[in-house]
Motif scaffolding. Structure first.
Motif, PDB file in Angstrom:
ATOM      1  N   PRO A  65     132.844  32.038  63.848  1.00 19.82           N
ATOM      2  CA  PRO A  65     131.579  32.714  63.539  1.00 19.82           C
ATOM      3  C   PRO A  65     131.588  33.477  62.218  1.00 19.82           C
ATOM      4  O   PRO A  65     130.533  33.662  61.599  1.00 19.82           O
ATOM      5  N   TYR A  81     130.122  31.290  59.485  1.00 16.96           N
ATOM      6  CA  TYR A  81     128.659  31.215  59.512  1.00 16.96           C
ATOM      7  C   TYR A  81     128.046  32.522  59.019  1.00 16.96           C
ATOM      8  O   TYR A  81     127.046  32.520  58.284  1.00 16.96           O
ATOM      9  N   SER A  82     128.644  33.650  59.380  1.00 19.18           N
ATOM     10  CA  SER A  82     128.132  34.944  58.915  1.00 19.18           C
ATOM     11  C   SER A  82     128.256  35.055  57.398  1.00 19.18           C
ATOM     12  O   SER A  82     127.364  35.603  56.728  1.00 19.18           O
ATOM     13  N   THR A  83     129.344  34.518  56.847  1.00 23.57           N
ATOM     14  CA  THR A  83     129.517  34.535  55.392  1.00 23.57           C
ATOM     15  C   THR A  83     128.444  33.707  54.701  1.00 23.57           C
ATOM     16  O   THR A  83     127.895  34.109  53.660  1.00 23.57           O
ATOM     17  N   GLY A  86     124.127  28.712  58.589  1.00 20.73           N
ATOM     18  CA  GLY A  86     124.826  29.815  59.221  1.00 20.73           C
ATOM     19  C   GLY A  86     124.139  30.310  60.476  1.00 20.73           C
ATOM     20  O   GLY A  86     124.794  30.609  61.483  1.00 20.73           O
ATOM     21  N   THR A  87     122.795  30.375  60.436  1.00 24.12           N
ATOM     22  CA  THR A  87     122.060  30.859  61.598  1.00 24.12           C
ATOM     23  C   THR A  87     122.235  29.937  62.796  1.00 24.12           C
ATOM     24  O   THR A  87     122.510  30.379  63.916  1.00 24.12           O
ATOM     25  N   LEU A 130     125.793  30.209  64.150  1.00 25.68           N
ATOM     26  CA  LEU A 130     126.015  31.411  64.947  1.00 25.68           C
ATOM     27  C   LEU A 130     125.376  31.304  66.322  1.00 25.68           C
ATOM     28  O   LEU A 130     125.963  31.707  67.332  1.00 25.68           O
TER      29      LEU A 130
END
Length: 816
Positions: free
Chosen positions: A29, A32-34, A78-79, A82
């Motif tokens: 995760p 994806y947050s990056t 990324g969204t 996640l």
């Protein structure tokens, strides 16, 4: 966001979401947050420098649009990643599979009856194992079986367990009972339906059944709640429909139209609807929601205009649009809030929001925005055929300037001509896409839809909906459906009513859609005809075939049963037809018919090893689809399949050759026919060979038949090796403890063994001791739960392609 960057930004959102859906496994995760953080930083920098870009030349504006699109692609990637990671974290723990767990929760959706019991969605509140709280997924898909269940195949296992009859369940009721669960697991076949993706999209992370045997705790109804009032109301209406309408087949159609219960439609009806191209009318589709919104908006607008005060507070057109959307949302919720209904409501809401905001965007931007909104809410909708059919149809109507959203004429004749033209345009443009997605298209679909659309939308559906207030109207809806059914069955019986072709690759489908659009656009015919060459790849596509003197083996993933497709350069044979799942469902209809259609296979022969239902369950569907195929089997003379196609007995010594590939039946002997005490003993054993490779398909023979084959094919002075020697072996009886004896394996000496068995099947196939015997001999054993469909080719004999690994995506179950 500036208008020049809007279209690239929307494309970036769609592209980022689509790319994430191609991942075989999920990343950490943090990654994806990056991605999301980088996208937000880029957005902030461009917002600060917006005035600078406004003063720059076009090339800077283009660079701005491209970079902004890439930033939004990162944000979408990324969204979605996640969201997927969060959902996957709640999966069922492998250690809890197959355990007896006491659960308490609420029936969350419309229960579905079937011949074996009851299926229902269950919202979990608590779970205990051995008196200790355990964590389970919040949403379960459960079955409650009736009568004998979990029948085995070994000594003392034939009686199974007698289950208590399912209690009448109502949506919203709180229950406590014991369940056995497993991770959602479905068959993975070439061009096949992705059951695990469907369960993922539904939010289901565990399936199972209620334990209601004599030794299990008695299931208890604890209370009636109001947690799911819409589902409770849907169930009440469905029951009233079946009480009012005498014919259950017609009642099922009405229930599908009113409350969205598509499972109430019988399979024979679905076959007619698909053959005539009107299946979209018999479920709550975008057309139903849109028509309902249009009628509701007209009614709200008419009532609103009666009040001057209301019109001063809010203009009547705006009130009508909002009222239509609100009532359409209510209808979509009452009909089960299926994916097509959700998609349509989101599209209508997007267009309405633009209208109320006073924005008049070009149609490509409106179209892209509607797509982006739907994908933002449900990214996995992009993997559904209905998503592409819906949005391509809307886009084609926009692109061909058919005035689909702003009709001018008010005369009936003008509207009729407009409707017919729209249907023609959609049919022409969507035919290549339909062939790409389903491998078939209805030739009579244009005529059938021209008759069915106004009949269903203006007569049947209103009567069905008004029947909730006046149940007698359901009889009128039933009469109208009967008339329509007569016409549709007549159209479906026409020669060439349906055309099937091998499913082409994506590029051919895209080219075909563009060709259809060219032909449908308002252009000179000299330009329209340029679309014809673009149609050719999807219409003329041929699936690759084996070279001469070689053959291919495809062991389909059909659960607990056998079904093996054998193809040579110009011929095809199907060995067994898989299991029967229920009265309305079998492996032939669900897996084999679509597979044969997608590969463009014309069967020459169907071999049914013996009469057991896990080998013959799909035979009727296959024989109906392949009228030219002959039948070779050991089934008895009075078997029902003999009425569909007279079977020739399989007997040892039968031989034939196709395209340089030899086929030989090794068992049973002609003298074996007579009173049959154990059907497995009559399994047809088929040997397939070339000069270099041999395959042995052994059916369900057991150790007595194995020993007999070993003795009959033992080495002689003129034949050094056993006649059973084979490179690839279809493991006898799915790996049962009654088969795969040491003597048999020593005689066959396979390099590769294929096991067709269901995931966590109730027989435990393949059993441990059998796998040990194969391992001791260095045999590479592959099974369908781990592998999905298994493909082996005689000219690449060291490789077996596992479809589950080839098509692997992060939502697919990974068997330990």
């Amino acid at each position: 966001m500036r208008e020049p960057t809007l279209a690239p930004a929307l494309l970036g959102l769609l592209l980022g979401s689509a790319l994430q859906l191609q991942q075989a496994t999920l990343w950490d995760p943090v990654v994806y947050s990056t991605f999301m953080l980088v996208a937000l930083v880029i957005h902030a920098l461009f917002a600060i420098k917006k005035s600078l870009f406004k003063r720059r030349v076009v090339v800077y504006a283009a660079a701005y649009a491209v970079i902004y699109a890439l930033a939004l692609a990162l944000l979408a990637f990324g969204t979605v990643g996640l969201r997927a990671s969060y959902f996957a974290s709640g999966a069922l723990a492998p250690a809890l599979q197959g355990r007896d767990i006491a659960v308490t929760g609420v029936v969350a959706a419309l229960p579905q009856r079937f011949e074996g019991g009851l299926r229902f969605r269950f919202d979990l509140e608590s779970a205990q194992l051995g008196g200790q709280e355990v964590a389970l997924p919040r949403k379960l898909e459960l079955a409650w079986y009736a009568g004998v269940f979990a029948r085995g195949d070994g000594p003392g296992e034939l009686m199974g367990e007698l289950q208590r009859m399912p209690e009448p369940l109502l949506a919203g009721e709180r229950w406590q009972f014991t369940v056995r669960l497993k991770a959602p697991h479905g068959g993975i076949n070439p061009h096949g339906f992705d059951f695990e993706l469907w369960q993922w999209e539904q939010g289901v992370q565990a399936t199972g059944y209620v334990r209601a045997g004599p030794k299990d705790p008695v299931p208890q109804r604890l209370a009636t709640t109001w947690l799911h009032p819409i589902e409770w109301a849907r169930q009440q209406v469905r029951e009233r429909i079946f009480l009012q309408v005498a014919d259950p087949q017609v009642a099922g159609l009405i229930a599908a139209l009113v409350v969205g219960d598509q499972a109430a439609i019988e399979r024979a009806d679905w076959d007619v609807f698909r053959a005539t191209g009107v299946a979209h009318l018999m479920s709550i589709s975008g057309l139903h929601i849109t028509m309902f919104a249009w009628l509701a908006a007209g009614l709200v607008g008419a009532l609103w205009r009666r009040s001057e005060r209301l019109c001063l507070a809010l203009p009547a057109p705006s009130a009508a649009a909002l009222g239509g959307l609100g009532l359409a949302l209510s209808y979509a919720l009452f009909s089960g809030w299926g994916v097509p209904a959700q998609r349509t409501v989101l599209m209508l809401a997007t267009v309405l929001a633009l209208r109320l905001a006073g924005l008049r965007w070009p149609w490509p931007q409106v179209w892209l925005l509607a797509c982006a909104v739907v994908v933002a809410v449900d990214p996995w909708a992009m993997l559904q055929a209905g998503f592409w059919l819906s949005f391509v149809a809307v886009g084609v109507l926009f692109a061909t300037d058919s005035e689909a959203v702003s009709a001018d004429g008010t005369r009936v004749s003008g509207r009729l001509v407009k409707m017919l033209r729209e249907q023609w345009v959609i049919t022409l443009a969507l035919t290549p896409l339909t062939l790409l997605l389903f491998g078939q298209v209805s030739v009579v679909g244009l005529l059938a839809n021209a008759l069915a659309i106004p009949w269903v939308t203006l007569l049947v559906t209103p009567l069905a909906m008004l029947g909730t207030l006046a149940p007698a109207l359901w009889d009128g809806a039933g009469w109208a459906l009967g008339v329509l059914g007569t016409v549709l069955r007549w159209l479906a019986a026409w020669p060439w009513a349906v055309v099937s072709v091998a499913q082409a690759p994506v590029w051919a489908g895209v080219a075909g859609v563009l060709g259809g659009v060219f032909l449908a656009m308002r252009l000179p015919w000299s330009l329209r005809l340029c679309g014809l060459p673009l149609l050719m790849p999807v219409l003329q596509w041929q699936a690759p075939l084996p070279p001469p003197a070689e053959f291919e083996l495809l062991a389909a993933d059909i659960g607990q049963g056998n079904a093996v497709l054998v193809r040579t350069a110009q011929h095809a044979l199907l060995y067994d037809a898989g299991p029967r799942f229920s009265r309305e469902s079998d492996a032939g209809h669900r897996v084999l018919v679509p597979l044969l259609r997608a590969l463009g296979v014309r069967l020459d022969r169907l071999v049914l090893s013996h009469r057991d239902s896990d080998h013959t369950g799909g035979a009727a569907a296959v024989l109906t689809m392949q009228p030219q195929a002959d039948l070779l089997s050991s089934v008895e003379d009075d078997n029902a399949l003999q009425q569909l196609r007279p079977a020739k007995r399989c007997e040892a010594g039968q031989k034939w050759q196709w395209d340089g590939v030899d086929f030989e039946v090794l068992h049973p002997q002609a003298a074996d026919y007579g009173p049959v005490h154990k059907t497995n003993a009559m399994s047809c054993v088929l040997r397939i060979s070339t000069a270099r490779q041999v395959v042995l398909l052994a059916g369900d023979i057991e150790q007595a038949q194995e020993l007999r084959l070993v003795q009959q094919t033992a080495p002689t002075r003129t034949q050094e090796a056993s006649g059973l020697r084979a490179d690839v072996l279809l493991v006898p009886h799915h790996g049962s403890k009654t088969s795969s004896s040491a003597e048999f394996l020593d005689a066959v000496q396979p390099r590769i063994a294929l096991v067709q068995a269901g995931y966590r099947n109730r027989f435990g196939h393949p059993v441990g001791p059998v796998l040990v015997r194969y391992a001791e001999r260095g045999v590479n054993v592959l099974d369908s739960p781990h592998c999905g469909a298994m493909t082996w080719q005689s000219w690449q004999s060291t490789q077996v392609q596992c479809q589950r690994r080839h098509d692997q995506r992060y939502w697919h179950h990974r068997v330990p």
